[in-house]
Write an enzyme that holds these catalytic residues in place. Structure first.
Site, PDB file in Angstrom:
ATOM      1  N   ASP A   1       0.868  -1.186   0.000  1.00  0.00           N
ATOM      2  CA  ASP A   1       0.000   0.000   0.000  1.00  0.00           C
ATOM      3  C   ASP A   1       0.902   1.232   0.000  1.00  0.00           C
ATOM      4  O   ASP A   1       2.107   1.130   0.251  1.00  0.00           O
ATOM      5  CB  ASP A   1      -0.874  -0.010   1.262  1.00  0.00           C
ATOM      6  CG  ASP A   1      -1.746   1.238   1.372  1.00  0.00           C
ATOM      7  OD1 ASP A   1      -2.346   1.636   0.361  1.00  0.00           O
ATOM      8  OD2 ASP A   1      -1.825   1.826   2.475  1.00  0.00           O
ATOM      9  N   SER A   2       0.306   2.392  -0.251  1.00  0.00           N
ATOM     10  CA  SER A   2       1.048   3.652  -0.177  1.00  0.00           C
ATOM     11  C   SER A   2       1.502   3.959   1.250  1.00  0.00           C
ATOM     12  O   SER A   2       2.403   4.752   1.452  1.00  0.00           O
ATOM     13  CB  SER A   2       0.166   4.787  -0.673  1.00  0.00           C
ATOM     14  OG  SER A   2      -1.019   4.856   0.098  1.00  0.00           O
TER      15      SER A   2
ATOM     16  N   CYS B   1     -11.357   3.143  -0.505  1.00  0.00           N
ATOM     17  CA  CYS B   1     -10.004   3.521  -0.077  1.00  0.00           C
ATOM     18  C   CYS B   1      -9.743   2.737   1.193  1.00  0.00           C
ATOM     19  O   CYS B   1     -10.621   2.641   2.055  1.00  0.00           O
ATOM     20  CB  CYS B   1      -9.927   5.027   0.193  1.00  0.00           C
ATOM     21  SG  CYS B   1      -8.406   5.543   1.039  1.00  0.00           S
TER      22      CYS B   1
ATOM     23  N   GLU C   1      -5.695   9.556   9.617  1.00  0.00           N
ATOM     24  CA  GLU C   1      -4.302   9.509  10.093  1.00  0.00           C
ATOM     25  C   GLU C   1      -4.094  10.414  11.312  1.00  0.00           C
ATOM     26  O   GLU C   1      -3.189  10.179  12.112  1.00  0.00           O
ATOM     27  CB  GLU C   1      -3.348   9.863   8.952  1.00  0.00           C
ATOM     28  CG  GLU C   1      -3.513   8.891   7.794  1.00  0.00           C
ATOM     29  CD  GLU C   1      -2.224   8.477   7.110  1.00  0.00           C
ATOM     30  OE1 GLU C   1      -1.214   9.159   7.259  1.00  0.00           O
ATOM     31  OE2 GLU C   1      -2.262   7.449   6.405  1.00  0.00           O
TER      32      GLU C   1
ATOM     33  N   HIS D   1      -8.262   3.253   3.830  1.00  0.00           N
ATOM     34  CA  HIS D   1      -8.395   3.942   5.118  1.00  0.00           C
ATOM     35  C   HIS D   1      -9.842   3.965   5.615  1.00  0.00           C
ATOM     36  O   HIS D   1     -10.080   4.109   6.811  1.00  0.00           O
ATOM     37  CB  HIS D   1      -7.953   5.403   5.000  1.00  0.00           C
ATOM     38  CG  HIS D   1      -6.475   5.622   5.086  1.00  0.00           C
ATOM     39  ND1 HIS D   1      -5.633   5.359   4.043  1.00  0.00           N
ATOM     40  CD2 HIS D   1      -5.688   6.082   6.099  1.00  0.00           C
ATOM     41  CE1 HIS D   1      -4.390   5.668   4.393  1.00  0.00           C
ATOM     42  NE2 HIS D   1      -4.394   6.102   5.632  1.00  0.00           N
TER      43      HIS D   1
ATOM     44  N   CYS E   1      -4.249  -1.284  -2.093  1.00  0.00           N
ATOM     45  CA  CYS E   1      -4.401   0.160  -2.240  1.00  0.00           C
ATOM     46  C   CYS E   1      -5.305   0.366  -3.446  1.00  0.00           C
ATOM     47  O   CYS E   1      -5.019  -0.146  -4.530  1.00  0.00           O
ATOM     48  CB  CYS E   1      -3.023   0.774  -2.482  1.00  0.00           C
ATOM     49  SG  CYS E   1      -3.049   2.508  -2.961  1.00  0.00           S
ATOM     50  N   ASN E   2      -6.402   1.089  -3.229  1.00  0.00           N
ATOM     51  CA  ASN E   2      -7.334   1.278  -4.336  1.00  0.00           C
ATOM     52  C   ASN E   2      -6.719   2.074  -5.478  1.00  0.00           C
ATOM     53  O   ASN E   2      -6.928   1.770  -6.646  1.00  0.00           O
ATOM     54  CB  ASN E   2      -8.591   1.998  -3.834  1.00  0.00           C
ATOM     55  CG  ASN E   2      -9.535   1.068  -3.110  1.00  0.00           C
ATOM     56  OD1 ASN E   2     -10.416   0.490  -3.717  1.00  0.00           O
ATOM     57  ND2 ASN E   2      -9.337   0.903  -1.811  1.00  0.00           N
TER      58      ASN E   2
END
Lengths: 278, 278
Positions: free
Chosen positions: B17-18, B191, B159, B193, B80-81
């Protein structure tokens, strides 16, 4: 690593940032030293820097200085508080070109502005964690007390365009309340995005607190540095003659749109560079 | 570019993922296929991907796949989308290792869940701009209408830890109101998150709307793929035996703290990798 210093007064000034925030610094340079060419680089492929480590930010900054040197810049402005905090010292050692950060000029102005010796700094996690403003201010006046507060949501809120918005007000109150409680009289806007929400911050802090914008102070220091070195350009340059050039590591079109909302000269184009190759 | 495919059932699954978002996918894999080793990579030096271009995200993803191959992974999950939307097709062409993205499983589940044929997708700017969910869903059922909405502030809010907060509620209402107005009955959390603010999204959307979590669907698809290829591991592995390994491109300590708030196994360590070298 180093190249011979460029003594050509008509050479451009290199300005760089992790993305668009440094445009507030470029804007001040355009206002205060209107006869200078600028080559701006925004590291939009790797933005933001404010949550990343010293090692990573220094590696990224080094690549950008190498890129700017290919444009034969006569001086470089690190228009990013995080890169100034983490990388400036190493860059100064490694490169011959004069390099100016935004932290020192901001620290100097705040030291002069405070009356009660209590200065606040708002910035990214990285800048606050580095204690760099504190170090610079203490060198000028050891009796001053500095209070740092990281404000991680300010950058995304600015980039989402919520410059005047109840949500930004609410977040600003949460971040700033503790600085009000400890009675600071001077507050440094220690991230280049923050001048864009200056009025929100001013409203929350109240009129007794002086806001220091390092972008403004940096342009002033740049002018002084160029004068001292005999590098100030006096001959007017037309906007057509590549006066302001913009480079990014990603998303040139998106950058252009945002940049045009900050800089009123009409940015005609931004070019993409693969910065990892430098 | 390609390496021979690893047929060893005890080899790890690569997940990337990023940054930290993909941990919601890793968590689902740990729950649904508990006998698999995982090598997780989070590109924390270059996070986020959601505001960046296809070209840049693909270049970054390619470097990460090369890194994961050094761990002899038997399959890779693009957790990760944005990377699934932009890079999956190129990665599948360039590498021999089986690669699974999060978009297709999410699209499939949403197609099955909708009753009125109106599906919403919330995701990053990049994922929404790619229209990738729409393309996959239309292939399954051309009569469905898909409404995409980019929610750029959700990632920074998550975050910052504001998973349950009036500010997140307010921002969620602004982003989601138009999806309520057009009467969708199914919403894809597009996403990685977003599952972390699932309850906020559920509250704003109301109980009539089915939320689809691609992380859950992806773990299910991974299980099926491994079974089909005879690569599912049946032998239990102790946590001590390097079962779950975490790598990041920056800020290993900070990653560890966040990761431990998502994954309850107790992440002992995360190592830093210079991903630009791959």
């Amino acid at each position: 690593m180093s190249m011979e210093q460029n003594r050509d007064v008509s050479a451009p000034i290199g300005v760089f940032d992790s993305g668009v925030g440094g445009l507030t610094v470029a804007r001040e340079i355009m206002r205060q030293i209107p006869n200078e060419k600028i080559v701006y680089f925004g590291d939009t492929a790797r933005v933001p820097y404010g949550s990343k480590s010293k090692e990573t930010v220094t590696r990224f900054s080094r690549q950008i200085v190498r890129f700017l040197q290919t444009h034969r810049v006569k001086t470089i402005v690190v228009a990013c508080n995080t890169a100034s905090a983490y990388a400036l010292e190493d860059l100064e050692k490694e490169f011959d070109v004069p390099i100016i950060g935004v932290v020192k000029p901001g620290a100097k102005a705040a030291s002069q502005a405070t009356r009660n010796g209590r200065i606040g700094v708002i910035a990214t996690e990285a800048t606050i964690g580095s204690h760099i403003y504190s170090q610079y201010i203490k060198k000028i006046n050891p009796d001053v007390t500095i209070y740092g507060k990281a404000c991680p949501l300010f950058v995304p809120l600015v980039e989402e365009g919520l410059w005047e918005d109840p949500v930004t007000d609410e977040i600003a109150k949460r971040y700033l309340n503790e600085l009000i409680d400890i009675d600071i009289d001077t507050l440094i806007l220690g991230c280049t995005h923050y001048p864009l929400i200056r009025s929100t911050v001013a409203r929350v802090m109240g009129e007794k607190v002086t806001l220091v914008n390092p972008a403004f102070e940096t342009a002033r220091e740049l002018r002084e540095t160029l004068e001292k070195k005999g590098l100030l350009n006096d001959a007017p340059i037309g906007l057509g003659e590549n006066k302001y050039q913009f480079y990014v590591s990603d998303g040139a079109e998106k950058f252009k749109t945002f940049a045009n909302s900050i800089i009123k000269y009409g940015i005609l184009s931004a070019k993409t560079v693969n910065i990892e190759e430098f």
